[in-house]
Design a protein around this motif. Structure first.
Motif, mmCIF file in Angstrom:
data_model
loop_
_atom_site.group_PDB
_atom_site.id
_atom_site.type_symbol
_atom_site.label_atom_id
_atom_site.label_comp_id
_atom_site.label_asym_id
_atom_site.label_seq_id
_atom_site.Cartn_x
_atom_site.Cartn_y
_atom_site.Cartn_z
ATOM 1 N N ASP A 2 0.823 -1.213 0.000
ATOM 2 C CA ASP A 2 0.000 0.000 0.000
ATOM 3 C C ASP A 2 0.858 1.265 0.000
ATOM 4 O OD1 ASP A 2 -2.329 -1.474 -0.066
ATOM 5 O OD2 ASP A 2 -2.721 -1.301 2.081
ATOM 6 N N ALA A 3 2.044 1.191 0.586
ATOM 7 C CA ALA A 3 2.933 2.353 0.649
ATOM 8 C C ALA A 3 3.663 2.599 -0.669
ATOM 9 C CB ALA A 3 3.960 2.167 1.770
ATOM 10 N N LEU A 4 3.617 1.631 -1.561
ATOM 11 C CA LEU A 4 4.401 1.719 -2.787
ATOM 12 C C LEU A 4 3.662 2.512 -3.864
ATOM 13 C CD1 LEU A 4 7.018 0.869 -4.186
ATOM 14 C CD2 LEU A 4 5.834 -1.206 -4.944
ATOM 15 N N THR A 5 4.079 3.756 -4.025
ATOM 16 C CA THR A 5 3.606 4.600 -5.112
ATOM 17 C C THR A 5 4.831 5.082 -5.874
ATOM 18 O OG1 THR A 5 3.732 6.658 -3.861
ATOM 19 C CG2 THR A 5 1.648 5.405 -3.712
ATOM 20 N N LEU A 6 4.628 5.538 -7.080
ATOM 21 C CA LEU A 6 5.776 6.031 -7.852
ATOM 22 C C LEU A 6 6.373 7.283 -7.214
ATOM 23 C CD1 LEU A 6 4.559 5.359 -11.485
ATOM 24 C CD2 LEU A 6 6.320 4.147 -10.228
ATOM 25 N N GLY A 7 5.539 8.123 -6.649
ATOM 26 C CA GLY A 7 6.046 9.318 -5.979
ATOM 27 C C GLY A 7 6.899 8.974 -4.771
ATOM 28 N N TYR A 8 6.401 8.043 -3.948
ATOM 29 C CA TYR A 8 7.151 7.637 -2.753
ATOM 30 C C TYR A 8 8.428 6.897 -3.152
ATOM 31 C CZ TYR A 8 8.104 5.834 1.915
ATOM 32 O OH TYR A 8 8.697 5.532 3.128
ATOM 33 N N LEU A 9 8.345 6.082 -4.189
ATOM 34 C CA LEU A 9 9.537 5.399 -4.679
ATOM 35 C C LEU A 9 10.593 6.409 -5.109
ATOM 36 C CD1 LEU A 9 11.171 2.961 -5.689
ATOM 37 C CD2 LEU A 9 9.835 3.071 -7.817
ATOM 38 N N ALA A 10 10.184 7.424 -5.851
ATOM 39 C CA ALA A 10 11.127 8.452 -6.299
ATOM 40 C C ALA A 10 11.780 9.143 -5.107
ATOM 41 C CB ALA A 10 10.403 9.471 -7.176
ATOM 42 N N ARG A 67 12.169 7.999 -2.007
ATOM 43 C CA ARG A 67 13.070 7.086 -1.294
ATOM 44 C C ARG A 67 14.345 6.798 -2.089
ATOM 45 N NH1 ARG A 67 11.104 3.408 2.595
ATOM 46 N NH2 ARG A 67 13.263 2.720 2.563
ATOM 47 N N ALA A 68 14.239 6.800 -3.429
ATOM 48 C CA ALA A 68 15.405 6.515 -4.268
ATOM 49 C C ALA A 68 16.248 7.757 -4.526
ATOM 50 C CB ALA A 68 14.951 5.907 -5.597
ATOM 51 N N GLY A 69 15.727 8.937 -4.122
ATOM 52 C CA GLY A 69 16.478 10.171 -4.318
ATOM 53 C C GLY A 69 16.471 10.656 -5.756
ATOM 54 N N VAL A 70 15.375 10.392 -6.462
ATOM 55 C CA VAL A 70 15.244 10.850 -7.848
ATOM 56 C C VAL A 70 13.956 11.643 -7.985
ATOM 57 C CG1 VAL A 70 16.537 8.872 -8.752
ATOM 58 C CG2 VAL A 70 14.045 8.752 -8.638
ATOM 59 N N SER A 71 13.792 12.291 -9.115
ATOM 60 C CA SER A 71 12.565 13.040 -9.364
ATOM 61 C C SER A 71 11.449 12.075 -9.760
ATOM 62 C CB SER A 71 12.787 14.072 -10.471
ATOM 63 O OG SER A 71 13.030 13.409 -11.692
ATOM 64 N N LYS A 72 10.212 12.515 -9.573
ATOM 65 C CA LYS A 72 9.065 11.691 -9.949
ATOM 66 C C LYS A 72 9.093 11.303 -11.422
ATOM 67 C CE LYS A 72 5.754 13.184 -6.459
ATOM 68 N NZ LYS A 72 4.447 13.840 -6.253
ATOM 69 N N PRO A 73 9.451 12.237 -12.326
ATOM 70 C CA PRO A 73 9.475 11.852 -13.745
ATOM 71 C C PRO A 73 10.388 10.662 -14.042
ATOM 72 C CG PRO A 73 9.493 14.234 -13.564
ATOM 73 C CD PRO A 73 9.670 13.690 -12.167
ATOM 74 N N ILE A 74 11.462 10.518 -13.298
ATOM 75 C CA ILE A 74 12.353 9.373 -13.527
ATOM 76 C C ILE A 74 11.638 8.072 -13.182
ATOM 77 C CG2 ILE A 74 14.459 8.212 -12.731
ATOM 78 C CD1 ILE A 74 15.770 10.992 -12.588
ATOM 79 N N ALA A 75 10.937 8.045 -12.058
ATOM 80 C CA ALA A 75 10.182 6.834 -11.679
ATOM 81 C C ALA A 75 9.095 6.546 -12.705
ATOM 82 C CB ALA A 75 9.590 7.002 -10.287
ATOM 83 N N TYR A 76 8.398 7.586 -13.142
ATOM 84 C CA TYR A 76 7.337 7.395 -14.135
ATOM 85 C C TYR A 76 7.908 6.940 -15.476
ATOM 86 C CZ TYR A 76 3.567 9.059 -11.199
ATOM 87 O OH TYR A 76 2.633 9.170 -10.209
ATOM 88 N N HIS A 131 10.407 4.997 -15.957
ATOM 89 C CA HIS A 131 10.760 3.579 -15.878
ATOM 90 C C HIS A 131 9.547 2.661 -15.813
ATOM 91 C CE1 HIS A 131 15.155 3.496 -15.591
ATOM 92 N NE2 HIS A 131 15.035 4.708 -15.088
ATOM 93 N N PHE A 132 8.464 3.089 -15.146
ATOM 94 C CA PHE A 132 7.361 2.168 -14.878
ATOM 95 C C PHE A 132 6.003 2.643 -15.395
ATOM 96 C CE2 PHE A 132 10.562 1.687 -11.508
ATOM 97 C CZ PHE A 132 10.999 0.418 -11.829
ATOM 98 N N GLY A 133 5.859 3.906 -15.702
ATOM 99 C CA GLY A 133 4.612 4.419 -16.241
ATOM 100 C C GLY A 133 3.513 4.612 -15.215
ATOM 101 N N THR A 134 3.161 3.530 -14.541
ATOM 102 C CA THR A 134 2.080 3.556 -13.558
ATOM 103 C C THR A 134 2.470 2.690 -12.365
ATOM 104 O OG1 THR A 134 1.005 1.596 -14.486
ATOM 105 C CG2 THR A 134 0.320 3.733 -15.391
ATOM 106 N N ARG A 135 1.682 2.789 -11.314
ATOM 107 C CA ARG A 135 1.892 1.913 -10.152
ATOM 108 C C ARG A 135 1.725 0.457 -10.584
ATOM 109 N NH1 ARG A 135 -1.040 -0.563 -5.897
ATOM 110 N NH2 ARG A 135 0.185 -0.593 -3.969
ATOM 111 N N SER A 136 0.749 0.199 -11.437
ATOM 112 C CA SER A 136 0.555 -1.158 -11.966
ATOM 113 C C SER A 136 1.814 -1.627 -12.688
ATOM 114 C CB SER A 136 -0.632 -1.208 -12.920
ATOM 115 O OG SER A 136 -1.829 -0.906 -12.268
ATOM 116 N N GLY A 137 2.403 -0.745 -13.481
ATOM 117 C CA GLY A 137 3.633 -1.086 -14.187
ATOM 118 C C GLY A 137 4.770 -1.421 -13.242
#
Length: 196
Positions: free
Chosen positions: A33-41, A43-52, A54-60
């Motif tokens: 439940d805590a895993l969102t692309l924004g939160y991943l970005a 925690r990983a120290g990157v911008s949200k666009p970088i996470a998006y 790579h994966f596009g969506t949370r489903s991705g």
């Protein structure tokens, strides 16, 4: 230099691996439940666009995590099958041992990610394709040892995969040890494939 600027210098494949490791860490410590692309970005120290990117969506993202864990399971199973003596009892034992060893090495994250894949059409379609792939893999591996028709053997492999999931869940929650779980699955494979 900012953290985001430094992050952009990482090669794409290496960045993806870093994001995957971070995502798995989030699942381990905080659940899916805590895993969102924004939160991943974050925690990983990157911008949200970088996470998006790579994966596009949370489903991705969930699908990518599941694929990574799934490939480990398939690789373990194929390695076990290559080493198996060419008799049903040995193949059943090695298949069940590989299945449970994979769940032990991955941990409860596998079931959490699998559960999170339910409820979204893209994720449901992906998970069905993976299960169909497992069924085909099991059917192909077990066919030389069975006189069952292809259709009956395939249906029994569907049941074996379902039982393997349930037994592994019991093992990962500590209700049964790995040896007992593996023996139960091996016995089921042996009985269902040997019965004509």
């Amino acid at each position: 230099m900012s953290k985001t600027a430094a992050a952009k210098k990482m090669p794409k494949a290496q960045r993806r691996e870093q994001l995957m490791e971070t995502a798995l860490g989030i699942v381990r410590t905080q659940g899916t439940d805590a895993l969102t692309l924004g939160y991943l970005a974050e925690r990983a120290g990157v911008s949200k666009p970088i996470a998006y990117e790579h994966f596009g969506t949370r489903s991705g993202l969930l699908i990518a995590l599941y694929q990574q864990l799934d490939q480990q399971q398939v690789d373990d199973l194929l390695a076990a099958l290559e080493q198996a003596p060419k008799q049903l009892a040995s193949v059943a034992r090695l298949m069940s041992e590989a299945y449970m060893a994979c769940y032990r090495s991955i941990g409860p994250e596998w079931h959490a990610i699998s559960a999170a894949l339910k409820g979204d059409e893209e994720m449901e379609t992906f998970q069905k394709a993976l299960i169909d792939g497992y069924v085909d893999l099991y059917r192909t591996a077990l066919a030389p040892y069975s006189a069952l028709s292809a259709g009956v053997l395939r249906l029994r492999c569907v049941g074996i995969i379902g039982a393997a999931e349930a037994i592994s869940r019991e093992m990962t929650c500590g209700c049964v040890d790995e040896a007992t779980a593996s023996a139960a699955l091996g016995s089921l494979i042996l009985q269902w494939v040997a019965n004509y």
